[in-house]
Design an enzyme around this catalytic site. Sequence first.
Site, PDB file in Angstrom:
ATOM      1  CB  ALA A   4     -10.184 -17.403 -14.223  1.00 51.26           C
ATOM      2  CG  HIS A  62      -9.815 -13.466 -20.260  1.00 56.19           C
ATOM      3  ND1 HIS A  62      -9.211 -13.583 -21.484  1.00 56.19           N
ATOM      4  CD2 HIS A  62      -8.845 -13.703 -19.350  1.00 56.19           C
ATOM      5  CE1 HIS A  62      -7.931 -13.855 -21.332  1.00 56.19           C
ATOM      6  NE2 HIS A  62      -7.676 -13.953 -20.042  1.00 56.19           N
ATOM      7  N   GLY A  76     -10.138 -13.693 -24.282  1.00 55.61           N
ATOM      8  CA  GLY A  76      -8.845 -14.119 -24.842  1.00 55.61           C
ATOM      9  C   GLY A  76      -8.792 -15.650 -24.920  1.00 55.61           C
ATOM     10  CG  HIS A  77      -8.793 -18.067 -21.319  1.00 53.54           C
ATOM     11  ND1 HIS A  77      -9.139 -17.214 -20.294  1.00 53.54           N
ATOM     12  CD2 HIS A  77      -7.567 -18.556 -21.001  1.00 53.54           C
ATOM     13  CE1 HIS A  77      -8.172 -17.184 -19.401  1.00 53.54           C
ATOM     14  NE2 HIS A  77      -7.202 -17.974 -19.805  1.00 53.54           N
ATOM     15  CD  GLN A 127       1.973 -21.797 -14.768  1.00 50.62           C
ATOM     16  OE1 GLN A 127       1.802 -22.860 -15.335  1.00 50.62           O
ATOM     17  NE2 GLN A 127       1.639 -20.648 -15.335  1.00 50.62           N
ATOM     18  CG  MET A 150      -9.565  -9.158 -22.563  1.00 45.02           C
ATOM     19  SD  MET A 150     -11.097  -9.978 -22.932  1.00 45.02           S
ATOM     20  CE  MET A 150     -11.989  -8.582 -23.615  1.00 45.02           C
ATOM     21  CB  SER A 151      -4.881 -10.552 -17.789  1.00 37.79           C
ATOM     22  OG  SER A 151      -4.347 -11.180 -16.641  1.00 37.79           O
ATOM     23  CB  SER A 152      -7.337 -14.829 -15.163  1.00 37.51           C
ATOM     24  OG  SER A 152      -7.526 -15.595 -16.326  1.00 37.51           O
ATOM     25  NE  ARG A 153      -1.406 -13.513 -11.847  1.00 34.75           N
ATOM     26  CZ  ARG A 153      -0.750 -14.473 -12.498  1.00 34.75           C
ATOM     27  NH1 ARG A 153      -0.555 -14.382 -13.789  1.00 34.75           N
ATOM     28  NH2 ARG A 153      -0.288 -15.533 -11.863  1.00 34.75           N
TER      29      ARG A 153
END
Length: 287
Positions: free
Chosen positions: A35, A37, A39-40, A64, A187-190
């Site tokens: 997923a 963004h 950041g990745h 996790q 930025m975060s996938s969530r």
Amino acid sequence: MKKIEVVRSPKVMTALAKECLQEGLTIGFVPTMGAFHKGHLSLVKRSTAENDVSVVSIFVNPAQFGPSEDFKRYPRDLEGDLEKLRELKVDTVFSPEPEDLYPGGYLTYVNVEGLSEGLCGTFRPGHFRGVATIVTKLFNIVLPTRAYFGQKDYQQARILQTMASDLNMDIDVIVCPIVREEDGLAMSSRNAYMDEEERRAATIIYRALTKISNMLAHGELPVSRSSDGLRNILLSEPLVDDIQYASAYDPETLEELKQDDCTGEVLLAVALKIGRTRLIDNMIVKI
Ligand code: PAF
């Protein structure tokens, strides 16, 4: 555009990695849950700039997630992710199935004591044991020279640096800066879980961290008052719910700083919920 090899089997991945190492090539590794963004992608760019070959893993690691967490609804988009990587110089995507990594009878876990217990560890019991275990397994499969993680998951990064050092892993664990949206949200996938109103409310986190870090840096607030300062600002946003932590911490030990005679770097870190979405963020301040 580069053709990316997608590898499913851990054995094939290791064989490829060994070939590269035998040729004297360095392997950069970006472990992810997909997923993607920006950041990745910033981690991937750093890896391709610093290494001869780059491997990105995409694996939503069941070990996790707690029983009431979002493992099932965590966003998955392998095709979209591959499309984003095609523009970059990635050589291999390693995307195994859970049975490949946790076959029946699986019994072995890695736990980094102390560092895994506070902050997110208090609210997500077992989470960092799951992270340390999967990252150890991925390191053993991918055999990287350098591995890249984002500062947004500061505690995770500290745990993984400590794990690599404690277990004599000959791998450089590199922590890269947080990438933010224009309004400051990390930025975060969530972030995709939030509706428009929640997304707007979420900007309070960056505003609180910026305000308190400026005050600390200019000596306008004692370190021991950081938690009150952050909480006052965060609670001014009605959609903020369940502030799990918000305070100043030692960036090495992750212990909360309750004294004022701090010099050097201080970590400000926050975890809270907006609606059903749990968000974390942090900032390093030089005092
Ligand atoms: O940060 C993440 O995306 C995950 O925790 C990681 C490091 C890929 C392990 O599953």
